[in-house]
Write an enzyme that holds these catalytic residues in place. Sequence first.
Site, PDB file in Angstrom:
ATOM      1  N   CYS A 177      58.556  49.430  25.854  1.00  0.00           N
ATOM      2  CA  CYS A 177      58.109  49.735  24.308  1.00  0.00           C
ATOM      3  C   CYS A 177      56.729  49.104  23.936  1.00  0.00           C
ATOM      4  O   CYS A 177      56.322  49.015  22.939  1.00  0.00           O
ATOM      5  CB  CYS A 177      59.351  49.356  23.460  1.00  0.00           C
ATOM      6  SG  CYS A 177      59.254  47.557  22.950  1.00  0.00           S
ATOM      7  N   ARG A 237      32.981  46.192  38.061  1.00  0.00           N
ATOM      8  CA  ARG A 237      32.470  45.248  39.236  1.00  0.00           C
ATOM      9  C   ARG A 237      31.022  44.641  39.087  1.00  0.00           C
ATOM     10  O   ARG A 237      30.356  45.330  38.576  1.00  0.00           O
ATOM     11  CB  ARG A 237      32.213  46.264  40.575  1.00  0.00           C
ATOM     12  CG  ARG A 237      33.435  47.247  40.691  1.00  0.00           C
ATOM     13  CD  ARG A 237      33.111  48.035  41.935  1.00  0.00           C
ATOM     14  NE  ARG A 237      34.105  49.121  42.167  1.00  0.00           N
ATOM     15  CZ  ARG A 237      34.421  50.216  41.663  1.00  0.00           C
ATOM     16  NH1 ARG A 237      33.662  50.612  40.504  1.00  0.00           N
ATOM     17  NH2 ARG A 237      35.328  51.071  41.898  1.00  0.00           N
ATOM     18  N   CYS A 240      62.257  39.838  24.725  1.00  0.00           N
ATOM     19  CA  CYS A 240      61.531  40.871  25.361  1.00  0.00           C
ATOM     20  C   CYS A 240      62.850  41.809  25.911  1.00  0.00           C
ATOM     21  O   CYS A 240      63.447  41.533  26.953  1.00  0.00           O
ATOM     22  CB  CYS A 240      60.510  40.793  26.264  1.00  0.00           C
ATOM     23  SG  CYS A 240      59.945  42.521  27.191  1.00  0.00           S
ATOM     24  N   SER A 267      34.166  43.978  45.322  1.00  0.00           N
ATOM     25  CA  SER A 267      34.943  44.059  46.592  1.00  0.00           C
ATOM     26  C   SER A 267      34.374  43.620  47.932  1.00  0.00           C
ATOM     27  O   SER A 267      33.151  44.147  48.102  1.00  0.00           O
ATOM     28  CB  SER A 267      35.517  45.535  46.410  1.00  0.00           C
ATOM     29  OG  SER A 267      36.358  45.949  47.648  1.00  0.00           O
ATOM     30  N   HIS A 293      42.401  42.693  51.374  1.00  0.00           N
ATOM     31  CA  HIS A 293      41.939  43.939  52.505  1.00  0.00           C
ATOM     32  C   HIS A 293      42.028  43.243  54.016  1.00  0.00           C
ATOM     33  O   HIS A 293      41.845  41.918  54.023  1.00  0.00           O
ATOM     34  CB  HIS A 293      40.443  44.257  52.624  1.00  0.00           C
ATOM     35  CG  HIS A 293      40.164  45.031  51.126  1.00  0.00           C
ATOM     36  ND1 HIS A 293      40.468  46.476  51.071  1.00  0.00           N
ATOM     37  CD2 HIS A 293      39.750  44.722  49.867  1.00  0.00           C
ATOM     38  CE1 HIS A 293      40.200  46.780  49.991  1.00  0.00           C
ATOM     39  NE2 HIS A 293      39.779  46.042  49.013  1.00  0.00           N
ATOM     40  N   VAL A 314      28.841  29.374  27.994  1.00  0.00           N
ATOM     41  CA  VAL A 314      27.447  28.548  28.237  1.00  0.00           C
ATOM     42  C   VAL A 314      26.385  29.441  27.702  1.00  0.00           C
ATOM     43  O   VAL A 314      26.269  30.545  28.086  1.00  0.00           O
ATOM     44  CB  VAL A 314      27.565  28.477  29.667  1.00  0.00           C
ATOM     45  CG1 VAL A 314      26.152  27.655  30.156  1.00  0.00           C
ATOM     46  CG2 VAL A 314      28.823  27.409  30.299  1.00  0.00           C
ATOM     47  N   ILE A 326      44.238  44.300  45.889  1.00  0.00           N
ATOM     48  CA  ILE A 326      44.432  44.532  47.401  1.00  0.00           C
ATOM     49  C   ILE A 326      43.863  43.415  47.996  1.00  0.00           C
ATOM     50  O   ILE A 326      42.516  43.021  47.837  1.00  0.00           O
ATOM     51  CB  ILE A 326      43.839  45.721  47.690  1.00  0.00           C
ATOM     52  CG1 ILE A 326      44.562  46.910  47.306  1.00  0.00           C
ATOM     53  CG2 ILE A 326      43.810  45.817  49.129  1.00  0.00           C
ATOM     54  CD1 ILE A 326      43.917  48.323  47.341  1.00  0.00           C
ATOM     55  N   LYS A 350      34.995  52.598  48.905  1.00  0.00           N
ATOM     56  CA  LYS A 350      36.242  52.721  49.806  1.00  0.00           C
ATOM     57  C   LYS A 350      36.936  54.090  49.009  1.00  0.00           C
ATOM     58  O   LYS A 350      38.011  54.240  49.714  1.00  0.00           O
ATOM     59  CB  LYS A 350      36.979  51.570  49.889  1.00  0.00           C
ATOM     60  CG  LYS A 350      36.443  50.300  50.504  1.00  0.00           C
ATOM     61  CD  LYS A 350      37.352  49.421  50.957  1.00  0.00           C
ATOM     62  CE  LYS A 350      36.974  48.194  49.870  1.00  0.00           C
ATOM     63  NZ  LYS A 350      35.904  47.327  49.864  1.00  0.00           N
TER      64      LYS A 350
END
Lengths: 503, 428
Positions: free
Chosen positions: A448, A314, A411, A341, A52, A175, A50, A253
Amino acid sequence: MPVEYDVTIIGGGVVGTAIARELSRYQLKICLLEKDADVASGTSKANSGIIHAGYNAAKETLKSRLNIESNPQFDRIARNLKVPFQRIGSLVVAFAREDISKLKKEKEAGQDKGITGLEILNQEELHRKEPEIHPEARAALYAPTAGIISPYLLTIAQAENAVKNGAEVRLRSEVVDIKCDSGAVSAVVLKDSSELSSRVVINAAGLYADEIAALVGESYEITPRKGEYNLFDKEYGGMVKHVIFPMPSEESKGILITPTVEGNLLLGPNSNPVEDKEDLAVTREGLEEIWEGGRALYPDLPAEGVIASFAGLRASLPGDDFKIEALEDPVGFIDVAGIQSPGLSSAPAIATMVRDILADIAPELPEKLTLREGDFDPKLKKLPSFQDYQEKLDKWQDIFLQNPDYGEIICRCEHVTRGEIVAELNKEFTSPTLNGIKRRTRAGGGRCQGGFCGPRIAEIIAEELGISPLEVTKSGPGSEILWARVKDVKPDCDLVYGLGEKK
Amino acid sequence: MMREHQLVIIGAGPAGLAAALEAEKAGLEDIVLLERDEYLGGILQQCIHNGFGLNYFGEELTGPEYAERFIDDVRESSVKIRLKTMVLNISPDKKITAINEEEGMIFLKAQAIILAMGCRERTREALKIPGTRPAGILTAGTAQRFINIEGYLPGREVVILGSGDIGLIMARRMALEGAEVKGVLEIMPYSSGLVRNKVQCLDDFGIPLKLQHTVDYIYGKQRLEAVDVIQVDDNFNRLTETKERIECDTLLLSVGLIPENELSQDMGLKLADGSGGPPVNELRETEIPGVYACGNVLQVHDLVDYVSEEAEVAARGAANFIKDSLKKREKEIIIEPGRGINFVIPHKISYQDESRKLIRHFLRVDEPRENIKIVIRDEAGSQIARFGREIVTPGEMETVKLPESLIPEGTGKLEFSIEAEGVEENGK
């Protein structure tokens, strides 16, 4: 030995690649290092996708400012990078009468921050916009500037564009150490013990930003917080028209429902702290939690419509704001940490902020660095994709006439041709894995789930890379899909049936 | 450029091949066979085990042998074959859009169409198993293709979820290639595959079949490392105290087959409950006149022999449609599944045919039962025929041949049901 790179960016998420792309405007030697087999392998691959509007965070925070600054830029970025983006608007839905006053406060706060178009919808207006929402939904805060994007396609495109403008992106490059010389960073050390000298190191390592920072003596802690999701079949994509949020809580949220740019429906995320930064397991309890959240907004959500469940993590930092700053000691180290977020929504402005920080510290570096603009091409060319030609098949015939590979469907479910897969594999920046191809072309991502085309895609990857199918992986080393040759008498030779002449 | 043909057949597996040959035999001269894969024969080519052809040829063949008998004849015939050709769309007025690497976009118009696209396997996503998403989880059919066509073994320590026939066959196949097959799990209290497959593929190899068991959790970041196996009770509640962790690098899924009807749905055909294919009459003609469906796209068969026979029925129907030599009944007869029966094929009887003595019906029961009768009743509820069976199970398709002479004049409905002790009588 001369310094190899001016800037090394650690982490190929949406933030690291946005920074790489932004810095590739300048005449700098840039290297982006990603530990996994593809960019967008951490938080950037599994989130709500999203963009925002930006009213959520408190006005004085960095995340509020960067989100609001970034939001209007996405139309241009998406156009330039050929990434699907739709400004479909968001709705925060209130059920209780007392919540309506909270919505009004949110609206005023948002307007105060300069967000345009915010509107409180009454019950009738809300139900006109969202006919299938819970009948008792009473009112909503409408933010027309919110949008949806494919977070991994954006990340991949940013990396590709950075490479096009001269940056290097190295995958499978973890690293393990950062070297300093008289108070300034001088090099990063990779897991394979190779060393890359660099004047500046930018830490965009997401969940691992704390571990990278610790290498230069900094101490903070990133806690992973898991969010689980359900993805619904495209059949139900039309059920929800906007990004739908419940009333927000202190921590998050809430569990939202949104259409995706591919036309599916996405439900989630919950928010639970976990120990392990690689814990992407979906739990029974978690799925129940998001399911309840979903039913509270849309009581008719069909359980049988779920086609995939997944989890993302997150990178949560105490203090709950982004941490974007240069260290004084060592000089040349820039932290871009705690980007949860609205990190995706803020990525463009984070990148310009990092550029400004870089310009600030440039004169203090042992060897001075100047940001001179070079020839920057902000655009990517879109490769032909059969999906885009459904209404103009005669045009596809022209593409086919140039290259017959564009006539062979590999595909079956998503109608992806060999030509598209081969083209992706031959790009300057690519990830030659089944997941890498699936994300870029959708091959293997249909009904599939690669049941029919998986073996053929593996074969194409092997052919194009000149490797054995045994070396083809789902998502990098350790995820090989095949174990051994069957009846391995003459490896990689076609068996001859019947009684051949003995020699 | 739109090319016109008498008959276009979509799919060159066993159904499409048999249909093409029979259509030519029935007098059609302009038949096109479209196949998306690079060879004829469909899934039969990866079924290198034996057990095919006992009914149709009266001898036991492997899948490729069974296919080859049809392929040899098709190659000798006037049927035009197009391989690696993917049909993208069929319109209700029988215009077909396809693509291949030789011609690019292809546009065809047919007088009649036979749908023979087969089926696909249900995937992990349909099962919603908690845990991670590593490499090493694949459907049994994909594993079969890797081993038998591509020549690669997908793993060494295997758990198989679901006792469908392909799962049972692959348990044996993987064991023969040296993999350790730790067990086959089936959530139902009975195997969903053929009894002979359970005996020949599991029992003979000492592979345990754990009924009322399922996978509860998946472990492994890059490659599968283990699964939790759990027992369920009769109401599918998880019995948490039975949970056991089993190390494995491969999980094969054999949890059902789905008729591949996206093209059928695009052309406006609805799918029937139970069978998952479009409703058809006794000639396998769908709701769109001149469009036929046969083989696994119509109903998932256990035996390829029946697929071939069903395809021949459809092909004769299509040929007669083109020659306009069919006579509709005054009143169609709707066939309904009653108690104990999931579905019956055909769904209705539409045509008058004096030469026909018997109409063959395929049906699947909803659960295993012993010593039952399959009873057919007419619209008034009167029993018109009954067929005794010692054992029926959902894993084995039942067929009955109903003599045309027993169908009462003027009836608009036939109901098939299971009647026996333990099955509630329907009031008669």
